[in-house]
Design a protein around this motif. Structure first.
Motif, short mmCIF file in Angstrom:
data_model
loop_
_atom_site.label_atom_id
_atom_site.label_comp_id
_atom_site.label_asym_id
_atom_site.label_seq_id
_atom_site.Cartn_x
_atom_site.Cartn_y
_atom_site.Cartn_z
N LYS A 152 7.70 28.03 -2.53
CA LYS A 152 6.33 28.30 -3.07
C LYS A 152 6.47 29.02 -4.12
N ASN A 153 7.46 29.59 -4.35
CA ASN A 153 8.39 30.19 -5.60
C ASN A 153 8.90 29.00 -7.09
N ALA A 154 9.05 27.57 -6.20
CA ALA A 154 9.74 26.48 -6.85
C ALA A 154 8.67 26.03 -8.58
N GLY A 155 10.21 25.95 -9.32
CA GLY A 155 9.78 24.66 -10.29
C GLY A 155 10.49 25.60 -11.85
N GLY A 156 10.79 26.33 -11.38
CA GLY A 156 12.23 27.49 -12.21
C GLY A 156 12.88 26.63 -13.59
N SER A 157 13.59 25.49 -12.75
CA SER A 157 14.81 25.11 -13.52
C SER A 157 14.64 25.20 -14.67
N ASP A 158 14.09 24.84 -15.91
CA ASP A 158 13.95 24.90 -17.46
C ASP A 158 14.83 26.36 -17.52
N ALA A 159 14.09 27.57 -16.46
CA ALA A 159 14.51 28.88 -17.35
C ALA A 159 16.22 28.91 -16.77
N PHE A 160 15.94 28.60 -15.93
CA PHE A 160 17.60 28.38 -14.92
C PHE A 160 18.67 27.83 -15.94
N ILE A 161 18.34 26.93 -16.58
CA ILE A 161 19.02 26.06 -17.16
C ILE A 161 19.05 26.90 -19.43
N ARG A 162 18.19 26.95 -19.12
CA ARG A 162 18.08 28.33 -20.20
C ARG A 162 19.57 29.45 -20.11
N TYR A 163 19.36 29.89 -18.69
CA TYR A 163 20.12 31.27 -18.32
C TYR A 163 21.41 31.03 -18.64
N ILE A 164 21.64 29.08 -17.66
CA ILE A 164 23.67 29.12 -17.36
C ILE A 164 24.02 28.83 -19.53
N GLU A 165 22.69 27.67 -20.12
CA GLU A 165 23.50 27.57 -21.47
C GLU A 165 23.55 28.34 -22.96
N THR A 166 22.08 29.92 -22.40
CA THR A 166 22.20 30.89 -23.76
C THR A 166 22.67 32.51 -22.75
N GLU A 167 23.32 32.31 -21.68
CA GLU A 167 24.45 33.00 -21.06
C GLU A 167 25.08 33.56 -20.51
N LEU A 192 20.31 18.21 -7.46
CA LEU A 192 19.27 17.75 -8.32
C LEU A 192 19.08 19.11 -9.67
N LEU A 193 19.23 20.07 -9.79
CA LEU A 193 19.97 21.15 -10.91
C LEU A 193 20.45 19.70 -12.48
N ALA A 194 22.20 19.87 -11.35
CA ALA A 194 23.60 19.08 -11.45
C ALA A 194 22.52 17.62 -12.83
N THR A 195 22.12 16.64 -11.32
CA THR A 195 21.44 15.50 -12.50
C THR A 195 20.11 15.96 -13.28
N GLU A 196 19.50 17.30 -13.26
CA GLU A 196 18.82 17.13 -14.59
C GLU A 196 19.44 17.43 -15.72
N ILE A 197 20.25 18.68 -15.88
CA ILE A 197 21.06 19.05 -16.37
C ILE A 197 22.30 17.05 -17.25
N LEU A 198 22.41 17.20 -16.36
CA LEU A 198 22.66 15.53 -17.03
C LEU A 198 22.06 15.05 -18.00
N LEU A 199 21.13 14.20 -17.27
CA LEU A 199 20.17 13.39 -17.77
C LEU A 199 19.25 13.90 -19.57
N LYS A 200 18.79 15.27 -19.11
CA LYS A 200 18.03 16.45 -20.03
C LYS A 200 18.73 17.19 -20.53
N LYS A 201 20.16 17.37 -20.24
CA LYS A 201 21.15 18.13 -21.34
C LYS A 201 22.55 18.37 -21.03
N PRO A 202 22.69 16.92 -21.11
CA PRO A 202 24.32 16.62 -20.87
C PRO A 202 25.52 16.74 -21.77
#
Length: 304
Positions: A152-167, A192-202
């Protein structure tokens, strides 16, 4: 008759009724209870890692990192180390047993991995952080119908990827002696998240280990975007490992399709390995596949 005399008579009668075998059992239990009350020998904690708490500005919540340093880290201040970032890296998730796999792989007599800093990124809401926002046309697979409420809370990977990158990465680089190599390890939704990072922010990592990625999410939209996204990958050297086990046709076919696309569109300097492990399933693939990835990424030097 005094109370202690009554107790003595009652005990004698009890032993007579119980007989010698039961009397021995009663006596053994009493001895065991007595031994248990004795003080334990002196001990000390067995520490394999440290937990660090970050107040994430991106996610607006406290997050934990579990970090294990390689043997000899403090004795060799001149050394810098590769970093393995483990998704699902909480103490009650995959960190503890994967810490053992990393230690084993880096033993000098095994040599599947150089000494590394292991960073476990613990979860607070896994399904939120590891999934991107689904389209209104998303149709749940039949086998997922019983679990939809958990998303029900799905869809937050953009923020999580920013968390990994900037923090996360800046925190680790600031406080520990890191080298240039950064590996991301994830399985299932984490893949799935690792694949998204590989494809969008490799460029966030130069080594990726992805097992059983949940590419079914959002009608396989990430898989459908892959050809275009792969064309934007940097030319810098990169290592990518993808594996899937005997996990049903949907999971296997999606992983094979992603492997075919990576092979077709990857830059020349990207080293790619795909493995189908038929003896493993969704619950058992993590360790064997990760150890295989380490071996592919860091071939054992020939014996002299």
């Amino acid at each position: 008759m005094r109370l202690w005399q009554q107790i003595g008579v009652a005990a004698a009668l009890s032993l007579a009724v119980l007989g010698p075998v039961q009397a021995q059992t009663a006596g053994g239990s009493a001895a065991a209870a007595s031994a248990a009350t004795q003080a334990l020998p002196a001990s000390k904690p067995y520490v394999i890692a440290q937990t660090y708490t970050l107040q994430s500005q991106v996610l607006n919540e406290q997050r934990e990192l579990n970090i294990m340093l390689p043997e000899g880290y403090h004795e060799h201040p001149e050394m810098r180390y590769p970093v393995v970032y483990l998704l699902d890296g909480g103490q009650h998730e995959d960190f503890t047993h994967m810490a053992g796999a990393v230690q084993y792989a880096s033993f000098s007599w095994v040599q599947r991995l150089p000494p590394v800093i292991l960073v476990g990124i613990a979860n607070t809401d896994r399904k939120r952080d590891m999934t991107f926002k689904a389209s209104p046309k998303f149709v749940w697979p039949k086998w997922m119908h019983a679990y939809t409420d958990a998303y029900k809370n799905a869809g937050g990977s953009d923020a999580f990827i920013r968390y990994i990158e900037t923090e996360v990465q800046p925190y680790v680089q600031q406080h520990f002696r890191t080298g240039p190599d950064k590996m991301l390890v994830g399985q299932s939704l984490a893949a799935l998240l690792a694949t998204e990072i590989l494809l969008k922010k490799p460029a966030l990592f130069n080594q990726y280990v992805m097992m059983s990625p949940s590419l079914w999410w959002d009608n396989q939209s990430l898989l459908k975007q892959a050809p275009q996204l792969l064309r934007n990958m940097p030319a810098a050297p990169m290592k990518v490992y993808l594996a899937v086990g005997n996990e049903g046709p949907e999971m296997v076919n999606d992983a094979r399709a992603l492997a075919a696309l990576i092979r077709k569109h990857k830059p020349r300097n990207t080293q790619f390995v795909f493995e189908y492990l038929p003896k493993e399933d969704h619950g058992t693939i993590l360790h064997p596949a990760t150890l295989n990835a380490f071996a592919h990424f860091f071939p054992r030097p020939p014996e002299k």
